[in-house]
Structures are given as structure tokens and as C-alpha cells.
Design a protein around this motif. Structure first.
Motif, PDB file in Angstrom:
ATOM      1  N   GLY A   1      -2.073   6.096  -6.696  1.00  0.00           N
ATOM      2  CA  GLY A   1      -1.176   4.962  -6.878  1.00  0.00           C
ATOM      3  C   GLY A   1      -1.649   3.720  -6.146  1.00  0.00           C
ATOM      4  O   GLY A   1      -1.593   2.613  -6.680  1.00  0.00           O
ATOM      5  N   ALA A   2      -2.129   3.927  -4.953  1.00  0.00           N
ATOM      6  CA  ALA A   2      -2.574   2.796  -4.151  1.00  0.00           C
ATOM      7  C   ALA A   2      -3.721   2.060  -4.834  1.00  0.00           C
ATOM      8  O   ALA A   2      -3.722   0.829  -4.935  1.00  0.00           O
ATOM      9  CB  ALA A   2      -3.007   3.282  -2.766  1.00  0.00           C
ATOM     10  N   GLU A   3      -4.645   2.833  -5.310  1.00  0.00           N
ATOM     11  CA  GLU A   3      -5.810   2.225  -5.954  1.00  0.00           C
ATOM     12  C   GLU A   3      -5.405   1.434  -7.192  1.00  0.00           C
ATOM     13  O   GLU A   3      -5.879   0.320  -7.430  1.00  0.00           O
ATOM     14  CB  GLU A   3      -6.809   3.321  -6.335  1.00  0.00           C
ATOM     15  N   ILE A   4      -4.509   2.034  -7.967  1.00  0.00           N
ATOM     16  CA  ILE A   4      -4.052   1.362  -9.179  1.00  0.00           C
ATOM     17  C   ILE A   4      -3.383   0.045  -8.852  1.00  0.00           C
ATOM     18  O   ILE A   4      -3.658  -0.991  -9.453  1.00  0.00           O
ATOM     19  CB  ILE A   4      -3.084   2.268  -9.962  1.00  0.00           C
ATOM     20  N   LEU A   5      -2.495   0.105  -7.860  1.00  0.00           N
ATOM     21  CA  LEU A   5      -1.806  -1.108  -7.441  1.00  0.00           C
ATOM     22  C   LEU A   5      -2.788  -2.175  -6.986  1.00  0.00           C
ATOM     23  O   LEU A   5      -2.696  -3.341  -7.369  1.00  0.00           O
ATOM     24  CB  LEU A   5      -0.866  -0.783  -6.280  1.00  0.00           C
TER      25      LEU A   5
ATOM     26  N   LYS B   1      -6.723  -8.413  -9.869  1.00  0.00           N
ATOM     27  CA  LYS B   1      -7.080  -9.227 -11.019  1.00  0.00           C
ATOM     28  C   LYS B   1      -5.903 -10.031 -11.555  1.00  0.00           C
ATOM     29  O   LYS B   1      -5.991 -10.692 -12.571  1.00  0.00           O
ATOM     30  CB  LYS B   1      -7.668  -8.348 -12.114  1.00  0.00           C
ATOM     31  N   GLY B   2      -4.741  -9.920 -10.868  1.00  0.00           N
ATOM     32  CA  GLY B   2      -3.562 -10.674 -11.280  1.00  0.00           C
ATOM     33  C   GLY B   2      -3.975 -11.928 -12.014  1.00  0.00           C
ATOM     34  O   GLY B   2      -3.245 -12.841 -12.202  1.00  0.00           O
TER      35      GLY B   2
ATOM     36  N   PHE C   1      -5.833  -2.532  -7.785  1.00  0.00           N
ATOM     37  CA  PHE C   1      -6.561  -3.067  -8.929  1.00  0.00           C
ATOM     38  C   PHE C   1      -5.720  -4.073  -9.695  1.00  0.00           C
ATOM     39  O   PHE C   1      -6.184  -5.131 -10.081  1.00  0.00           O
ATOM     40  CB  PHE C   1      -6.988  -1.925  -9.853  1.00  0.00           C
ATOM     41  N   ARG C   2      -4.454  -3.735  -9.884  1.00  0.00           N
ATOM     42  CA  ARG C   2      -3.555  -4.638 -10.607  1.00  0.00           C
ATOM     43  C   ARG C   2      -3.460  -5.986  -9.910  1.00  0.00           C
ATOM     44  O   ARG C   2      -3.543  -7.027 -10.543  1.00  0.00           O
ATOM     45  CB  ARG C   2      -2.144  -4.037 -10.662  1.00  0.00           C
ATOM     46  N   ASN C   3      -3.261  -5.928  -8.606  1.00  0.00           N
ATOM     47  CA  ASN C   3      -3.076  -7.170  -7.866  1.00  0.00           C
ATOM     48  C   ASN C   3      -4.368  -7.979  -7.777  1.00  0.00           C
ATOM     49  O   ASN C   3      -4.337  -9.205  -7.788  1.00  0.00           O
ATOM     50  CB  ASN C   3      -2.563  -6.861  -6.457  1.00  0.00           C
TER      51      ASN C   3
END
Lengths: 151, 151
Positions: free
Chosen positions: B140-144, B150-151, B146-148
Motif C-alpha cells: 500500500g505504501a508503495e502504491i500511495l 506523479k500527481g 507512486f500515486r502522489n
DNA sequence: CCGGATCCGATAAGATACTG
DNA sequence: CAGTATCTTATCGGATCCGG
């Protein structure tokens, strides 16, 4: 449409305890994970959010298709995944790309060519989905039978 | 809308070959399963249907809660599963019961008492979900991030 | 060939109030 | 306490047109 959570401060969940449940079955580990995945983690580490994202039929099938075939173009994907529409494939792929599950490679040629493939993260997810789909394949008949039996 | 299986003749997919894909990665087994889970099986053994049913946020959390705690009443479930509404819990439990994942026991008393617990099928599903949730927790941490990023 | 944008109907899901 | 019914709103998903 998009939920932005900034600060995060991940994995600060050391003192996890469960409400009032003495009649347990000894699965304290599972309960911790559940609590972690549910109430607490939804704020600091959105497991529920992640689950919601990947627990989508098209996402699962897309990941699975890329896992099985390795690298596919848009038109190949839309052909492999039975029933998906043009739009939903676009939306799904963009979401998966945004979460880091797939990599999108655009070849600046004519005609345009875009390849999709799993990232490392995508492959690790694929492992899990593989289990789920295998399970669904093995138990689908039983589920169907049960559904029909009780009409 | 409803797909009736009928004849079945499952696992007759010996000669499954894929369209035009010579640039494979050697995962012919995965491809067979994918094909089976997708195009073919949708008619005889609706794996896609099963996936669609269990790949629901509330279903996953409900199964998981029952797997972790063993046996819960309606009010306990609604308390455990963070954010679920009264109505959605009812609907979810009905669906899960209809597919044979959970068993519903009504005690004819006052006040009414209804227990929910996993069936054998439910427990086997729980195994798979356990993997998924564990994965979600781990990544989950990694996904988050990554999301942030490239926001 | 890839995919973005928009419109619009179908469905899911939250809130609320009511029954046994 | 457990569950239903209804109303309203949000989201999903298909069709279509458009542009690179």
C-alpha cells in the motif's frame, strides 16, 4: 473523482488492539491484519482504497491478461478481454498505470503503437490474482450449483 | 442476463490456442487459464461472474471479518467493518449467503439474534483473500507513494 | 491505431424511516 | 436487534464524435 491524501505518515500502527472480543478462535494475527486493513489503515495506509481499486473486474482481467501474455497493445487487449468496451479499457489502463501496476510505452510511429506491460508491482499483484482466479475456476461449478439449488 | 450453465463439460480445454501471439513468454499455462477464465468459461463456468461477485469491497471485508473472528452477529459486523452502511451489509450478506460463502443462523428469541459464519467454501475463499489483503498491506505504501509522485 | 471528451441511461450505494 | 422499503444521489459503463 480522485481522492487525494497527502501527508500519509505510513506504518505508524504499532499499538493495534481490537475492541471487545474475548470469544476468539485464536486468530489474533488475522484480526490484527483485518483491523489494520480496515479501520485504522484506511486513514494512514488505505488498504481499503487499494482493495477497492484492484477489486474491479476489468482491472483484474487486464492485469491477468498482461501477466499471461507479457506485453500487449491496446487493440490486442481489447480483443483478449471479452466484453470490455473501448472506454472502459482506456479508463482501466489509466488507473492501473497511475497506481504503478503497468507501464505504458508509446512508440512515436505511424501508425501509432502503444505497448502495455506489468511493472514489478504489477507482477506481484498478478501472483495474488492468479490464486484468486485459480480458486474461482476450481470452485465456480460448486458456487453455481449452490445458487441454482436454492433458486 | 442470467447465464445458465447446463452441459458444462468443464476443463475440455486441451486444444486451447491463442490468436496470433508468437512472442510469448512461455506462460502457456497462464494463458490457458486466462482464456478459460475469460472468453470460454464465461458461458459454461462463469469465472468472470464469480470474480465480479467476490471482487467487491464490502464482500471482501465481510468475508475477511468473519474469517478473522469466526462468528459474528449483524450488529457486530456493522461495527467491525468500517464505513459500511446498514443497507449494504444486508445486501452483501444476502449475496454471500446466496453463493454459499456464509451461513446464516437465526435464533428465534427476543431480542432477535442472527449469527453469520463462514462455510467451508467461505473459508477456502478466505485463504485467497488473506493473500490479497496481506499484499495490499505490504504494498500500500508503495502504491500511495507512486500515486502522489506523479500527481 | 490509440485514446480523449462528452452525453446519457442504468445501476450502485448512502440516508432515512418503518416493521416484526 | 435484524431487516425492509423508498427516495435521492453518485458512480459506472456504453455509444458516439473527435483529434493526434
Amino acid at each position: 473523482m480522485d481522492k487525494q491524501e497527502g501527508t500519509a505518515t505510513l506504518l505508524r500502527n504499532s499499538g493495534v488492539t481490537i475492541a471487545g472480543n474475548e470469544e476468539l478462535k485464536g486468530d489474533r494475527k488475522l484480526q490484527e491484519i483485518f483491523n489494520n486493513a480496515n479501520t485504522i489503515a484506511n486513514e494512514i495506509c488505505p488498504v481499503g482504497d487499494v482493495i477497492a481499486r484492484i477489486s474491479d473486474k476489468w482491472s483484474i482481467l487486464s492485469i491477468y491478461a498482461l501477466g499471461a501474455y507479457g506485453k500487449l497493445r491496446f487493440s490486442e487487449l481489447i480483443h483478449k478481454i471479452d466484453g470490455i468496451s473501448h472506454r472502459m479499457l482506456t479508463v482501466t489502463l489509466r488507473n492501473l498505470e497511475g497506481d504503478g501496476f503497468i507501464k505504458r510505452t508509446v512508440h512515436a510511429e505511424v501508425p501509432p503503437r502503444v505497448d502495455y506491460e506489468l511493472t514489478e508491482l504489477g507482477h506481484s499483484l498478478m501472483q495474488q490474482l492468479s490464486g484468486i482466479i485459480g480458486w474461482a475456476e476450481a470452485n465456480g461449478a460448486e458456487i453455481l450449483a449452490f445458487r441454482n439449488k436454492k433458486g
